[in-house]
Design an enzyme around this catalytic site. Structure first.
Site, PDB file in Angstrom:
ATOM      1  N   GLY A  68      43.172  49.223  50.243  1.00 47.13           N
ATOM      2  CA  GLY A  68      43.145  48.694  51.561  1.00 47.13           C
ATOM      3  C   GLY A  68      41.734  49.013  52.219  1.00 47.13           C
ATOM      4  N   GLY A  69      41.859  49.329  53.646  1.00 45.19           N
ATOM      5  CA  GLY A  69      40.674  49.451  54.528  1.00 45.19           C
ATOM      6  C   GLY A  69      40.513  47.961  55.249  1.00 45.19           C
ATOM      7  CD  GLU A  70      42.772  45.104  53.010  1.00 42.34           C
ATOM      8  OE1 GLU A  70      43.185  46.093  53.160  1.00 42.34           O
ATOM      9  OE2 GLU A  70      43.128  44.160  51.911  1.00 42.34           O
ATOM     10  CB  THR A  99      40.532  44.733  49.536  1.00 41.82           C
ATOM     11  OG1 THR A  99      41.547  44.429  49.531  1.00 41.82           O
ATOM     12  CG2 THR A  99      39.482  43.667  50.485  1.00 41.82           C
ATOM     13  CE1 TYR A 130      42.417  42.482  45.981  1.00 39.98           C
ATOM     14  CE2 TYR A 130      41.720  41.220  47.951  1.00 39.98           C
ATOM     15  CZ  TYR A 130      42.807  42.028  47.577  1.00 39.98           C
ATOM     16  OH  TYR A 130      43.813  42.167  47.762  1.00 39.98           O
ATOM     17  CG  HIS A 195      45.045  39.278  45.059  1.00 36.88           C
ATOM     18  ND1 HIS A 195      45.641  40.238  45.865  1.00 36.88           N
ATOM     19  CD2 HIS A 195      44.418  38.519  45.782  1.00 36.88           C
ATOM     20  CE1 HIS A 195      45.759  39.889  47.031  1.00 36.88           C
ATOM     21  NE2 HIS A 195      44.757  38.730  47.301  1.00 36.88           N
ATOM     22  CG  HIS A 224      50.074  39.885  45.380  1.00 42.36           C
ATOM     23  ND1 HIS A 224      50.531  40.970  45.120  1.00 42.36           N
ATOM     24  CD2 HIS A 224      48.495  39.893  45.235  1.00 42.36           C
ATOM     25  CE1 HIS A 224      49.557  41.930  44.904  1.00 42.36           C
ATOM     26  NE2 HIS A 224      48.603  41.332  45.055  1.00 42.36           N
ATOM     27  NE  ARG A 227      50.119  36.434  49.614  1.00 45.44           N
ATOM     28  CZ  ARG A 227      49.122  37.350  49.555  1.00 45.44           C
ATOM     29  NH1 ARG A 227      48.582  37.823  48.454  1.00 45.44           N
ATOM     30  NH2 ARG A 227      48.828  37.865  50.789  1.00 45.44           N
ATOM     31  CG  ASP A 285      50.059  45.558  45.691  1.00 49.77           C
ATOM     32  OD1 ASP A 285      49.020  46.095  45.337  1.00 49.77           O
ATOM     33  OD2 ASP A 285      49.750  44.620  46.511  1.00 49.77           O
TER      34      ASP A 285
HETATM   35 ZN    ZN Z   1      46.682  42.030  45.507  1.00 47.07          ZN
END
Ligand code: ZN
Length: 389
Positions: A68-70, A99, A130, A195, A224, A227, A285
């Site tokens: 994360g960290g978005e 990411t 990523y 991804h 995903h 999704r 995930d």
């Molecule tokens: Zn992903």
């Protein structure tokens, strides 16, 4: 050498074989059958009558170092704890970065994977994150695969997403070709865990790679796939042509409202469309962020994935969609083991690792976990904890 005899389980190996006994010694399953009335005085004997026994679950996509960290530094998600895996009945994890490949690094991922292994489960890693070009431990994908035991493939490489590095087709196929060569030379899967984002480009790059190069479809494990509705339709076609598809079990209600296909429904629809059950895997995930962006790409919400969602999705497939338990279990046992070439994982059979999850037959909740022959959970309570838990 610890010996354990589990008596009178209802075995889903993952195919349903019914009431039987399982003998474990030295971390391996040595016998499955009912001819073991006198196991000897050094063997622990446990009557597990009334419980379902399954292979310990395999979760092929977990952000074990956090991800994360978005939404900035405060939104970097925390590391996985051993008890998170135990609670989910998971005994094998493939760890990945996501990411963030700057403050999270393949070396940290490898160290965390080794730590979880020492604590009691089995771990592997995907090299890279990523971005393309891929960040590796030794300077190349091929070298990582050949020289580092835990590395079994590349991922999660992002495409069709605003967070991807927008690789060109040439960059993309070069990466996949390297993974294939490394996999062949090391006897590993060398699979590329892709991804997929929400872009309408969907699986374009994968289809082009299969059409224009010699790389087989099975070199990819796109994740995903459930999704959104259009990616899911592409996934059905991809799988019917022999490709693998991975569904993400961690979700939040808002994602479902926005069009995500719930895992249980995704499994039912794929099977109804004629996709072979063997092509489908579930992954959690877990510890990844579940960020939601508005139409302008602004982060509006952030949640975190959980390992426990893996069994949750299997349970929902059985309860809500009437999928056979042995079929639903394949997605988190024998299918990932075969696709990821984990040769001693994913089945309860002689010669396989003694990774066994015990389930309550009515609720399908985890009641016991044995990993590498050792009890991690008994009677619904974790009996082993992570180092700092
Ligand atoms: Zn992903």
């Amino acid at each position: 050498m610890h010996m354990l005899l589990l008596k009178n389980v209802d075995l889903y190996a993952p195919s349903h074989t019914g009431r039987t006994d399982i003998l474990v010694a030295g971390g391996r399953i040595v016998h499955v059958g009912d001819q073991l009335a006198r196991p000897g005085e050094y063997c622990e004997v446990v009557d597990a009558a009334g419980l379902i026994a399954t292979p310990g679950f395999i979760d092929g996509h977990v952000h074990i170092t956090g991800g994360g960290g978005e939404g900035g530094f405060a939104t970097r998600t925390p590391e996985l704890l051993l008890s998170d895996a135990i609670r989910g009945g998971v005994t094998t994890i493939v760890g990945c970065l996501g990411t963030d490949g700057i403050t999270r690094h393949p070396a940290g991922l490898l160290a965390k994977a080794r730590g979880l292994d020492e604590e009691g489960i089995t771990t592997y890693t995907w090299t890279g994150h990523y971005a393309v070009p891929v960040q590796t431990l030794t300077g190349s994908i091929e070298r990582d695969l050949i020289l580092i035991d835990k590395v079994i493939g590349v991922g999660e490489v992002a495409i069709s997403d605003h967070r991807s590095t927008q690789p060109t087709f040439e960059e993309f196929v070069r990466l996949v070709a390297e993974a294939r060569r490394g996999g062949i030379l090391s006897g590993k899967a060398g699979v590329v865990n892709m991804h997929l984002g929400d872009s309408k480009r969907g699986l374009d790059l994968l289809r082009r790679a299969v059409a224009e190069t010699e790389i087989p479809r099975t070199q990819f494990l796109p994740t995903h796939i459930n999704r959104n509705p259009w990616l899911f339709e592409e996934g059905i076609a991809w799988a019917k042509d022999g490709g693998y598809v991975d569904f993400t079990t961690s979700t939040v209600p808002a994602f479902i409202e926005e069009g995500e296909v719930p895992c249980h429904e995704a499994l039912r629809r794929m099977l109804d469309a004629g996709v072979a059950a063997t092509q489908i895997t579930f992954t959690s995930d877990a510890q990844g962020s579940l960020p939601a962006f508005d139409a302008d790409g602004v982060l509006v919400r952030l949640d975190i994935g959980r390992v426990t969602s893996l069994l949750g999705a299997v349970r929902e497939s059985v309860v809500r969609e009437k999928v056979d338990l042995s079929v639903a279990l394949q997605t988190i046992t024998s299918n990932p083991a075969r696709i990821l070439k984990l040769r001693t994982k994913g089945q309860v059979a002689p010669g396989f690792d003694a990774d066994i999850t015990l389930l309550d037959p009515a609720s399908l909740e985890v009641r016991g976990v044995v990993a590498k022959g050792r009890w991690l959970m008994r009677d619904g309570e974790a009996v082993v904890k992570g180092t700092f838990e």
